[in-house]
Design a protein around this motif. Structure first.
Motif, PDB file in Angstrom:
ATOM      1  N   ARG A 128      19.042  -2.053   3.682  1.00 53.94           N
ATOM      2  CA  ARG A 128      18.477  -2.260   5.001  1.00 53.94           C
ATOM      3  C   ARG A 128      17.758  -3.603   5.076  1.00 53.94           C
ATOM      4  NH1 ARG A 128      15.808   3.786   5.569  1.00 53.94           N
ATOM      5  NH2 ARG A 128      17.788   4.936   5.671  1.00 53.94           N
ATOM      6  N   ARG A 129      17.703  -4.144   6.301  1.00 50.14           N
ATOM      7  CA  ARG A 129      17.061  -5.450   6.463  1.00 50.14           C
ATOM      8  C   ARG A 129      15.583  -5.401   6.112  1.00 50.14           C
ATOM      9  NH1 ARG A 129      19.510  -8.729  11.612  1.00 50.14           N
ATOM     10  NH2 ARG A 129      21.536  -7.725  11.740  1.00 50.14           N
ATOM     11  N   THR A 130      14.955  -4.257   6.398  1.00 52.01           N
ATOM     12  CA  THR A 130      13.517  -4.151   6.139  1.00 52.01           C
ATOM     13  C   THR A 130      13.207  -3.733   4.706  1.00 52.01           C
ATOM     14  OG1 THR A 130      13.597  -1.882   6.992  1.00 52.01           O
ATOM     15  CG2 THR A 130      12.999  -3.619   8.546  1.00 52.01           C
ATOM     16  N   ALA A 131      14.205  -3.819   3.806  1.00 52.87           N
ATOM     17  CA  ALA A 131      13.985  -3.410   2.413  1.00 52.87           C
ATOM     18  C   ALA A 131      13.116  -4.398   1.652  1.00 52.87           C
ATOM     19  CB  ALA A 131      15.328  -3.243   1.698  1.00 52.87           C
ATOM     20  N   VAL A 132      12.857  -5.572   2.205  1.00 55.96           N
ATOM     21  CA  VAL A 132      11.993  -6.563   1.559  1.00 55.96           C
ATOM     22  C   VAL A 132      10.835  -6.877   2.500  1.00 55.96           C
ATOM     23  CG1 VAL A 132      13.810  -7.603   0.170  1.00 55.96           C
ATOM     24  CG2 VAL A 132      13.416  -8.424   2.485  1.00 55.96           C
ATOM     25  N   SER A 172       3.400  -8.272   6.849  1.00 51.65           N
ATOM     26  CA  SER A 172       4.175  -7.662   5.774  1.00 51.65           C
ATOM     27  C   SER A 172       4.409  -8.655   4.643  1.00 51.65           C
ATOM     28  CB  SER A 172       5.509  -7.161   6.330  1.00 51.65           C
ATOM     29  OG  SER A 172       6.408  -6.820   5.299  1.00 51.65           O
ATOM     30  N   LEU A 173       4.693  -9.887   5.000  1.00 47.78           N
ATOM     31  CA  LEU A 173       4.946 -10.922   4.006  1.00 47.78           C
ATOM     32  C   LEU A 173       3.690 -11.199   3.173  1.00 47.78           C
ATOM     33  CD1 LEU A 173       6.989 -13.069   2.980  1.00 47.78           C
ATOM     34  CD2 LEU A 173       6.042 -14.608   4.694  1.00 47.78           C
ATOM     35  N   LEU A 174       2.539 -11.304   3.866  1.00 50.08           N
ATOM     36  CA  LEU A 174       1.298 -11.635   3.157  1.00 50.08           C
ATOM     37  C   LEU A 174       0.818 -10.488   2.269  1.00 50.08           C
ATOM     38  CD1 LEU A 174      -0.569 -13.415   6.088  1.00 50.08           C
ATOM     39  CD2 LEU A 174       0.360 -14.495   4.040  1.00 50.08           C
ATOM     40  N   SER A 175       1.001  -9.242   2.738  1.00 47.93           N
ATOM     41  CA  SER A 175       0.505  -8.098   1.982  1.00 47.93           C
ATOM     42  C   SER A 175       1.492  -7.596   0.945  1.00 47.93           C
ATOM     43  CB  SER A 175       0.173  -6.950   2.943  1.00 47.93           C
ATOM     44  OG  SER A 175       1.352  -6.479   3.569  1.00 47.93           O
ATOM     45  N   GLY A 176       2.753  -7.969   1.067  1.00 46.13           N
ATOM     46  CA  GLY A 176       3.771  -7.448   0.171  1.00 46.13           C
ATOM     47  C   GLY A 176       4.193  -6.032   0.512  1.00 46.13           C
ATOM     48  N   ARG A 177       3.695  -5.479   1.638  1.00 40.77           N
ATOM     49  CA  ARG A 177       4.053  -4.125   2.062  1.00 40.77           C
ATOM     50  C   ARG A 177       5.245  -4.205   3.014  1.00 40.77           C
ATOM     51  NH1 ARG A 177      -1.547  -2.287   4.528  1.00 40.77           N
ATOM     52  NH2 ARG A 177      -0.327  -0.433   5.112  1.00 40.77           N
ATOM     53  N   GLN A 178       6.281  -3.427   2.743  1.00 41.75           N
ATOM     54  CA  GLN A 178       7.468  -3.432   3.595  1.00 41.75           C
ATOM     55  C   GLN A 178       7.167  -2.779   4.944  1.00 41.75           C
ATOM     56  OE1 GLN A 178      10.613  -1.445   1.542  1.00 41.75           O
ATOM     57  NE2 GLN A 178      10.379  -2.658  -0.321  1.00 41.75           N
ATOM     58  N   VAL A 179       7.930  -3.179   5.941  1.00 39.21           N
ATOM     59  CA  VAL A 179       7.863  -2.523   7.246  1.00 39.21           C
ATOM     60  C   VAL A 179       8.736  -1.273   7.201  1.00 39.21           C
ATOM     61  CG1 VAL A 179       8.306  -2.774   9.719  1.00 39.21           C
ATOM     62  CG2 VAL A 179       7.486  -4.727   8.394  1.00 39.21           C
ATOM     63  N   ARG A 180       8.236  -0.181   7.709  1.00 37.25           N
ATOM     64  CA  ARG A 180       9.005   1.068   7.686  1.00 37.25           C
ATOM     65  C   ARG A 180      10.342   0.875   8.405  1.00 37.25           C
ATOM     66  NH1 ARG A 180       5.149   5.294  10.347  1.00 37.25           N
ATOM     67  NH2 ARG A 180       7.177   6.375  10.505  1.00 37.25           N
ATOM     68  N   PRO A 181      11.459   1.310   7.809  1.00 38.78           N
ATOM     69  CA  PRO A 181      12.774   1.057   8.418  1.00 38.78           C
ATOM     70  C   PRO A 181      13.017   1.856   9.697  1.00 38.78           C
ATOM     71  CG  PRO A 181      12.983   2.459   6.470  1.00 38.78           C
ATOM     72  CD  PRO A 181      11.559   1.980   6.500  1.00 38.78           C
ATOM     73  N   ASP A 182      12.237   2.929   9.914  1.00 35.62           N
ATOM     74  CA  ASP A 182      12.460   3.750  11.104  1.00 35.62           C
ATOM     75  C   ASP A 182      11.541   3.350  12.257  1.00 35.62           C
ATOM     76  OD1 ASP A 182      10.188   4.529   9.748  1.00 35.62           O
ATOM     77  OD2 ASP A 182      10.315   6.619  10.414  1.00 35.62           O
TER      78      ASP A 182
END
Length: 636
Positions: free
Chosen positions: A435-439, A538-548
């Motif tokens: 998925r695109r939001t996997a990173v 998301s980029l700064l925290s390293g936390r992914q965005v939920r895919p749903d």
């Protein structure tokens, strides 16, 4: 020499030299011969002109005699002027139009046969006499029956059906109380049907006319650039014609038709004028009872006409013109509505096109649902109809090649064999790692295009400090407003990032790149502000965005989430894409009343007021997050 004058004779007699006298006589003779040649030439020309006029006079007398004989045989008046006078007297014309028509008849009677004005007058009189000045069809006041017609022809589109039902109900009550005309105006309506292609705007006009028991006329305005197309040409021009509105009324044969102004947002403007400005009087219920066409030059009452204008993009309609219309938004169909439309309308039509009958080829509902969900992704049903047509053509070809037997049942498994793999697999159906939001650094937004709602991904990355890159880079053909949203998102994180526990200390030393695929499609608008903020967070925290999760909303410098437009279309797009959680601005919560119930049941909608709430809902928990961006040199 009798042609000499007395002075010339006296001069000859007083000349004693015989040679000189002979020269003078020869010169006088030459002058006389030249005068005689000119006189003979003039006399010949005059005689030829007289002969031609006499011949023309005789031929015209013969022609008149032939016309007289033909008129007596057919029982028609001998004189053309008398013929038009009789037609005007017999026609049911309003008083002002009758006076203008008689004035033109008198001009025709005085005009000669050779005058070009006679042709203009005859054409004008023919046009006036063909218009249905006092003829109106009777409205169908069976309100439940009219609603049944609309429901049978179109699935969904409840707003339009309600508006037409209201119109008919009011007309019925006015007729019962004798309120037909008030202030010279009748009870017409001007509706603008605005929505993406393929949702049934044009075909809805025919259904409305049938439900009301009125005549239907379609006027295509796409690409019209000449103002005279609306108001008509002046009669002095060669080939002058009345405008499209007058021609539509003449074609309908009544003064109260349903006139569909198709593609009103595609009207152009150039040195010949602005047709959209000419439409201002046509579509103004307070003015169109005295509409005056340049060709007719008499008042035409359009106040009883129901005008339906269609458009794809609301912003392309000039504001003064939009102010005169009642806008009804058509935001596309749900998946269930598409399956119903395909089963009840598209499939029977395409079976006939393919030379098949319902007993020979049938579709499982699961197959129609897969066609609507994964083989097509649109707000309307045009691509769905093409997909159904393609399946039926394949079945017909397989039968002719003896590779299939009729009757044939099309199920989910047969679709891949007939038309290949689906093209629009939902993001939720993909492997989590693909998925695109996997990173970190990728967020899912929602947008509205001319073809309806769609999902919009925003990708963010930080440059390696060693490269020396700095500043904000934006790609993806972004408009000015969308670029400003990116700068606002970055400024908010720089000033308030510590409050939401983000490591923003090194932002000033590293370059930031925001990209919005697809790069070849122009994009603009403020509603991607929260998506850009979430991608950067998301980029700064390293936390992914939920895919749903998908989101929409404008963001301010103080972190407020501001309202946007097109909520219904965006939620329909989220549902089509397999998203289950949607974040919208709190002030857009009232727009949820327009969203179909089955869509709301399949979505978890969160109205928010601040960016902090967006990040809490959209980002994965911190304990399961990847290392923060300042520990990872290059992210998404």
């Amino acid at each position: 020499l009798p042609f000499l004058t007395a002075a010339q004779k006296r001069t000859l007699l007083t000349t004693l030299d015989p040679l000189e006298r002979l020269r003078q006589a020869v010169a006088a003779l030459r002058e006389h011969l030249a005068e005689q040649d000119v006189a003979e030439s003039i006399a010949k020309d005059v005689q030829e002109g007289v002969d031609r006029q006499q011949r023309e006079f005789l031929l015209r007398r013969q022609l008149d005699a032939v016309r007289k004989e033909l008129a007596e045989l057919n029982g028609e008046p001998e004189d053309e002027g008398e013929d038009y006078r009789a037609r005007v007297e017999a026609a049911d014309l309003p008083e002002e139009v009758r006076k203008a028509a008689f004035k033109e008849v008198e001009k025709l009677e005085r005009a000669s046969d050779q005058s070009p004005e006679g042709g203009w007058i005859r054409t004008w009189l023919d046009t006036v006499l063909e218009l249905p000045w006092n003829f109106r069809t009777e409205d169908a006041y069976d309100i439940p029956g009219a609603r049944e017609v609309l429901d049978a022809d179109h699935a969904g589109l409840q707003d339009v059906k309600e508006r037409i039902t209201e119109y008919l109900a009011v007309r019925k009550r006015r007729a019962e109380r004798g309120l037909g005309v008030v202030g010279g105006r009748r009870g017409g309506a001007v509706l603008a049907l605005v929505g993406p292609p393929g949702v049934g705007k044009t075909s809805l006009g025919e259904s409305v006319a049938r439900a009301m028991g009125r005549e239907f006329v379609r006027v295509a305005l796409g690409g019209v650039r000449d103002e005279a197309e609306i108001r008509g040409h002046r009669r002095t021009y060669v080939g002058a014609l009345p405008g499209r509105i007058v021609r539509a009324v003449k074609e309908a044969g009544s003064m109260n038709p349903v006139v569909l102004l198709d593609e009103v947002d595609k009207v152009g403007a150039d040195y010949r004028g602005d047709p959209s400005s000419a439409l201002l009087e046509v579509l103004d219920p307070a003015q169109n009872h005295t509409f005056r066409d340049h060709y007719l030059e008499v008042e035409l009452d359009l106040s009883d006409v129901v005008f339906l204008a269609t458009a794809n993009v609301l912003e392309a309609i000039p504001q003064p013109l939009l102010d005169r219309m009642e806008v009804v938004q058509l935001d596309g169909y749900t998946e269930d509505e598409k399956v119903t439309i395909a089963r009840d309308h598209l499939l029977p039509r395409q079976l006939e096109q393919a030379g098949l009958v319902a007993d020979e080829v049938g579709f499982d509902e699961s197959a129609l649902r897969k066609l609507a969900a994964e083989y097509t992704r649109e707000a309307g049903v045009r691509s769905l109809e093409r997909a159904v047509s393609r399946v039926l053509r394949k079945v017909a070809a397989e039968r002719e090649l003896d590779r299939a037997e009729l009757p044939y049942r099309v199920g989910v498994d047969e679709l891949r064999k007939l038309i290949g793999r689906p093209h629009h697999t939902p993001e939720s159906a993909q492997d989590p790692a693909e998925r695109r939001t996997a990173v970190p650094g990728v967020a899912t937004g929602l947008a509205v295009t001319g073809a309806g709602g769609d999902v919009l991904y925003v990708e963010a990355s930080l440059a390696d400090p060693e490269t020396g890159a700095s500043g904000l880079t934006l790609t993806g053909q972004l408009g000015d407003v969308m670029k400003e949203s990116a700068h606002i998102a970055l400024s908010y994180l720089r000033s308030r990032g510590v409050e939401v526990e983000l490591p923003v200390g090194d932002l000033k030393d590293r370059g930031i790149h925001l990209h919005v695929p697809a790069g070849a499609v122009p994009k603009d608008g403020p509603s991607a502000g929260v998506t850009m903020t979430t991608a950067l967070a998301s980029l700064l925290s390293g936390r992914q965005v939920r895919p749903d999760v998908a989101m929409t909303g404008e963001v301010s410098l103080t972190g407020r989430v501001l309202p946007i437009g097109g909520v219904k279309q965006k939620l329909l797009a989220a549902h089509r894409a397999g998203v289950t959680t949607v974040i919208i601005p709190q002030r857009n919560e009232a727009d949820l009343d327009d969203v179909p119930e089955e869509i709301l049941e399949g979505l978890d909608v969160h109205p928010v007021t601040e960016v902090r709430q967006v990040l809490e809902l959209a980002l994965t928990p911190a304990e399961s997050a990847a290392p923060p961006a300042h520990e990872v040199p290059v992210a998404a």
